[in-house]
Design an enzyme around this catalytic site. Structure first.
Site, PDB file in Angstrom:
ATOM      1  N   ALA A  32      -0.258  -4.699   3.387  1.00 51.27           N
ATOM      2  CA  ALA A  32      -0.347  -3.620   2.797  1.00 51.27           C
ATOM      3  C   ALA A  32      -1.867  -3.544   2.457  1.00 51.27           C
ATOM      4  O   ALA A  32      -2.064  -4.753   1.526  1.00 51.27           O
ATOM      5  CB  ALA A  32       0.664  -3.273   1.693  1.00 51.27           C
ATOM      6  N   ASP A  33      -2.535  -2.317   2.508  1.00 53.52           N
ATOM      7  CA  ASP A  33      -3.700  -2.206   2.014  1.00 53.52           C
ATOM      8  C   ASP A  33      -3.576  -1.474   0.725  1.00 53.52           C
ATOM      9  O   ASP A  33      -2.721  -0.925   0.275  1.00 53.52           O
ATOM     10  CB  ASP A  33      -4.960  -1.802   2.902  1.00 53.52           C
ATOM     11  CG  ASP A  33      -4.249  -0.222   3.487  1.00 53.52           C
ATOM     12  OD1 ASP A  33      -3.650   0.443   2.805  1.00 53.52           O
ATOM     13  OD2 ASP A  33      -4.859   0.152   4.560  1.00 53.52           O
ATOM     14  N   SER A  34      -5.094  -1.246   0.153  1.00 49.99           N
ATOM     15  CA  SER A  34      -4.770  -0.279  -1.403  1.00 49.99           C
ATOM     16  C   SER A  34      -4.003   1.027  -1.048  1.00 49.99           C
ATOM     17  O   SER A  34      -3.358   1.603  -2.046  1.00 49.99           O
ATOM     18  CB  SER A  34      -6.018  -0.220  -1.694  1.00 49.99           C
ATOM     19  OG  SER A  34      -7.195   0.146  -0.852  1.00 49.99           O
TER      20      SER A  34
END
Length: 76
Positions: A32-34
């Site tokens: 997951a990214d931001s």
């Protein structure tokens, strides 16, 4: 609570529910990214009717930590 969390996380991050456990890390294990995490927090807030302040997000790195956090907020 874990079952519901699995559903939400799998839907938001487009991963298999079987990959998700209490020790699963959002970034390392699920990639997951931001932006993914922001959308996930919004989904959690909506589902559990809680507000998660931005300053608390750095602590919420695993599924288990999110569940502990929600329980501390009175969510069952």
């Amino acid at each position: 609570m874990l079952e519901k969390m699995r559903e939400i996380i799998a839907e938001q991050l487009n991963v298999d529910e079987a990959e998700i456990s209490e020790v699963t890390s959002f970034k390392e294990d699920l990639g997951a990214d931001s932006l993914d995490l922001f959308e996930l927090v919004m989904a959690l807030e909506e589902n559990y009717e809680v507000e998660i302040p931005a300053e608390d997000l750095t602590e919420l790195t695993t599924v288990g930590k999110v569940m502990d956090y929600l329980k501390a907020k009175g969510v069952e």
